[in-house]
Design a protein around this motif. Structure first.
Motif, mmCIF file in Angstrom:
data_model
loop_
_atom_site.group_PDB
_atom_site.id
_atom_site.type_symbol
_atom_site.label_atom_id
_atom_site.label_comp_id
_atom_site.label_asym_id
_atom_site.label_seq_id
_atom_site.Cartn_x
_atom_site.Cartn_y
_atom_site.Cartn_z
ATOM 1 N N ARG A 1 0.848 -1.195 0.000
ATOM 2 C CA ARG A 1 0.000 0.000 0.000
ATOM 3 C C ARG A 1 0.882 1.242 0.000
ATOM 4 N NH1 ARG A 1 -5.267 -1.023 1.142
ATOM 5 N NH2 ARG A 1 -5.787 -3.094 1.957
ATOM 6 N N GLY A 2 0.679 2.066 -0.978
ATOM 7 C CA GLY A 2 1.420 3.319 -1.042
ATOM 8 C C GLY A 2 2.751 3.187 -1.756
ATOM 9 N N ALA A 3 3.236 4.336 -2.266
ATOM 10 C CA ALA A 3 4.476 4.354 -3.045
ATOM 11 C C ALA A 3 5.680 3.943 -2.210
ATOM 12 C CB ALA A 3 4.693 5.744 -3.646
ATOM 13 N N GLY A 4 5.681 4.315 -0.920
ATOM 14 C CA GLY A 4 6.817 3.985 -0.062
ATOM 15 C C GLY A 4 7.025 2.489 0.074
ATOM 16 N N GLU A 5 5.935 1.748 0.324
ATOM 17 C CA GLU A 5 6.044 0.295 0.442
ATOM 18 C C GLU A 5 6.446 -0.340 -0.883
ATOM 19 O OE1 GLU A 5 2.626 -1.568 2.089
ATOM 20 O OE2 GLU A 5 2.615 -0.372 3.930
ATOM 21 N N ILE A 6 5.893 0.181 -1.971
ATOM 22 C CA ILE A 6 6.229 -0.358 -3.301
ATOM 23 C C ILE A 6 7.703 -0.142 -3.607
ATOM 24 C CG2 ILE A 6 5.828 -0.044 -5.770
ATOM 25 C CD1 ILE A 6 2.885 0.586 -5.050
ATOM 26 N N LEU A 7 8.198 1.070 -3.348
ATOM 27 C CA LEU A 7 9.603 1.388 -3.609
ATOM 28 C C LEU A 7 10.514 0.486 -2.780
ATOM 29 C CD1 LEU A 7 11.551 3.348 -5.080
ATOM 30 C CD2 LEU A 7 11.407 4.829 -3.084
ATOM 31 N N ALA A 8 10.193 0.333 -1.491
ATOM 32 C CA ALA A 8 11.026 -0.491 -0.615
ATOM 33 C C ALA A 8 10.998 -1.955 -1.042
ATOM 34 C CB ALA A 8 10.552 -0.350 0.835
ATOM 35 N N HIS A 9 9.820 -2.449 -1.429
ATOM 36 C CA HIS A 9 9.675 -3.851 -1.805
ATOM 37 C C HIS A 9 10.515 -4.181 -3.042
ATOM 38 C CE1 HIS A 9 7.700 -7.729 -2.479
ATOM 39 N NE2 HIS A 9 7.513 -7.379 -3.740
ATOM 40 N N PHE A 10 10.383 -3.379 -4.090
ATOM 41 C CA PHE A 10 11.119 -3.687 -5.313
ATOM 42 C C PHE A 10 12.614 -3.415 -5.164
ATOM 43 C CE2 PHE A 10 6.819 -3.350 -7.166
ATOM 44 C CZ PHE A 10 6.798 -4.567 -7.833
ATOM 45 N N SER A 11 12.984 -2.465 -4.288
ATOM 46 C CA SER A 11 14.408 -2.231 -4.027
ATOM 47 C C SER A 11 15.029 -3.444 -3.356
ATOM 48 C CB SER A 11 14.585 -0.990 -3.136
ATOM 49 O OG SER A 11 14.148 0.174 -3.808
ATOM 50 N N ALA B 1 7.107 4.422 -8.653
ATOM 51 C CA ALA B 1 6.408 3.732 -7.562
ATOM 52 C C ALA B 1 5.005 4.302 -7.380
ATOM 53 C CB ALA B 1 7.205 3.848 -6.266
ATOM 54 N N ARG B 2 4.882 5.624 -7.538
ATOM 55 C CA ARG B 2 3.549 6.238 -7.418
ATOM 56 C C ARG B 2 2.645 5.799 -8.579
ATOM 57 N NH1 ARG B 2 6.375 10.463 -4.783
ATOM 58 N NH2 ARG B 2 7.090 11.416 -6.710
ATOM 59 N N GLU B 3 3.221 5.699 -9.778
ATOM 60 C CA GLU B 3 2.427 5.238 -10.925
ATOM 61 C C GLU B 3 1.959 3.798 -10.715
ATOM 62 O OE1 GLU B 3 5.012 5.755 -14.207
ATOM 63 O OE2 GLU B 3 4.786 7.930 -14.303
ATOM 64 N N ILE B 4 2.830 2.962 -10.171
ATOM 65 C CA ILE B 4 2.436 1.580 -9.878
ATOM 66 C C ILE B 4 1.333 1.561 -8.826
ATOM 67 C CG2 ILE B 4 3.232 -0.614 -8.879
ATOM 68 C CD1 ILE B 4 5.993 0.023 -10.138
ATOM 69 N N GLY B 5 1.453 2.444 -7.825
ATOM 70 C CA GLY B 5 0.406 2.539 -6.801
ATOM 71 C C GLY B 5 -0.928 2.961 -7.392
ATOM 72 N N GLN B 6 -0.900 3.911 -8.330
ATOM 73 C CA GLN B 6 -2.139 4.336 -8.992
ATOM 74 C C GLN B 6 -2.760 3.182 -9.777
ATOM 75 O OE1 GLN B 6 -0.925 7.659 -11.389
ATOM 76 N NE2 GLN B 6 -0.986 9.120 -9.704
ATOM 77 N N THR B 7 -1.900 2.385 -10.419
ATOM 78 C CA THR B 7 -2.410 1.233 -11.178
ATOM 79 C C THR B 7 -3.034 0.211 -10.244
ATOM 80 O OG1 THR B 7 -0.626 1.596 -12.781
ATOM 81 C CG2 THR B 7 -1.787 -0.510 -12.894
ATOM 82 N N VAL B 8 -2.413 -0.030 -9.118
ATOM 83 C CA VAL B 8 -2.962 -0.974 -8.136
ATOM 84 C C VAL B 8 -4.326 -0.511 -7.638
ATOM 85 C CG1 VAL B 8 -2.630 -1.968 -5.833
ATOM 86 C CG2 VAL B 8 -0.703 -1.833 -7.414
ATOM 87 N N GLU B 9 -4.444 0.813 -7.386
ATOM 88 C CA GLU B 9 -5.717 1.353 -6.898
ATOM 89 C C GLU B 9 -6.800 1.289 -7.973
ATOM 90 O OE1 GLU B 9 -4.959 5.259 -5.517
ATOM 91 O OE2 GLU B 9 -3.638 4.621 -3.881
ATOM 92 N N ALA B 10 -6.426 1.496 -9.242
ATOM 93 C CA ALA B 10 -7.418 1.559 -10.316
ATOM 94 C C ALA B 10 -7.864 0.188 -10.796
ATOM 95 C CB ALA B 10 -6.861 2.364 -11.498
#
Length: 362
Positions: free
Chosen positions: A291-301, A312-321
């Protein structure tokens, strides 16, 4: 040591006799090279005299022992010298190096002799000469990690080692902001993100493009059009706009962006590659419960997939949509579109439009 530690030590204590430079990052390596030349070679010398004091050897063309012989010799034209031994990986023993050095055995001395010659030089370095052994072709992680360790072991006798690791996304953003401020450039956050995306976060390219933007924009605010007109890869950022629009489920914006790409002559399979990567990462993020760009960035890093905060924010938007079922369907549709682009077809744009209509259907 880090590049910053190197620069600090050189400015305060002067240069050591021998350095080993490791890693692929070019921006800090260039800073360190210029600082070394400025420190070792007298600034009061004429350009010709300074040029005479700098010598470069490529170790895939010249044997390490021959380069060390040059370092031992006294120059008739320069009292102080900087000798740069590039492609240092090529001096590795045959069978373990990236590619066999063409000059390694020209003088009849094998790799063991080269290591002994280096150890001998380290015990008695030439006064007034600074030797830089530069291994810039390998990274510290991934497939290069084992080979990098072999390079370290081969040159372990060199006490002064400088690591040039790639910038993190946060560090390269801070560098870009610092360079923009230093250039007096009005660069807002959206344009900064565009610059980072268009240059791939490469610090050397960012520095060059900021200088170009300074000449173009002057005192006015930098626009997205300025970046697109100057940076060769900036057109790729329009693909990211298409990715973002699809991620939000914004059909009209996605079709408008596709029209822009088509009129610009964009290669549609390239756009499809970006789209497929976006949706696969979004599906992975949803399955991981991020959930959120921070978690996404940390996970893929942690997984070794380097992405920027904007991505990461774009991926978060895709997950939400997109719910999980729609994400799975999107991955399937992207596969089908890729197959259709490779087949006999009336028009690439028709294939892409049909895919957009499918992905944005409610």
């Amino acid at each position: 040591m880090t590049p910053e530690q190197f620069l600090d030590r050189v400015s305060k204590k002067g240069a050591d006799s021998v350095y080993l430079f490791l890693g692929p990052e070019a921006y800090n390596r260039d800073r360190c090279r210029r600082a070394l030349i400025q420190t070792v070679l007298d600034p009061s010398l004429s350009p010709n005299e300074r040029e005479a004091g700098f010598t470069r050897h490529d170790l895939d063309q010249v044997a390490l022992t021959s380069a060390l012989d040059d370092a031992r010799s006294m120059s008739l034209f320069a009292t102080r010298r900087v000798i740069w031994l590039a492609r240092a990986e090529a001096a590795m023993p045959r069978g373990k190096s990236i590619e066999a050095p063409t000059g390694a055995d020209d003088d009849g001395v094998g790799s063991g002799g080269a290591a002994a010659a280096l150890a001998s030089y380290l015990r008695h370095p030439t006064p007034g000469t600074v030797l830089v052994i530069d291994a810039s072709r390998l990274d510290f992680d991934g497939e290069d990690k084992a080979r990098m360790e072999r390079v370290r072991k081969f040159y372990a006798a060199v006490p002064s080692q400088v690591e040039f690791r790639p910038f993190s996304p946060e560090a390269v953003r801070a560098l870009a902001q610092s360079l923009a401020r230093g250039a007096g450039l009005q660069l807002a956050l959206p344009e900064l993100a565009l610059l980072l995306e268009a240059t791939g976060g490469d610090a050397s390219r960012i520095a060059v493009e900021i200088e170009k933007l300074k000449l173009l924009a002057g005192a006015r605010k930098v626009t997205a059009d300025d970046i697109a007109s100057l940076i060769p890869d900036a057109q790729a950022t329009t693909i990211f706009a298409l990715v973002a629009a699809l991620g939000r489920g914004d059909r009209s914006r996605a079709l408008e962006t596709l029209d822009t790409l088509a009129r610009a002559g964009e290669y549609m399979p390239l756009a499809l590659t970006f789209l497929a990567t976006q949706f696969r990462m979004a599906l992975a993020a949803r399955e991981a419960g991020l959930r959120g760009a921070g978690e996404i960035l940390a996970h893929f890093s942690r997984l070794g997939a380097r992405i920027w905060p904007e991505r990461a924010r774009e991926i978060g938007q895709t997950v939400e949509a997109f719910p999980k079922a729609r994400l799975e369907r999107a991955v399937v549709k992207l596969f089908e579109a890729d197959r259709d682009l490779r087949d006999a077809r009336p028009d690439d744009r028709i294939v892409m439009e049909e895919m957009i209509l499918e992905l944005t259907a409610r």
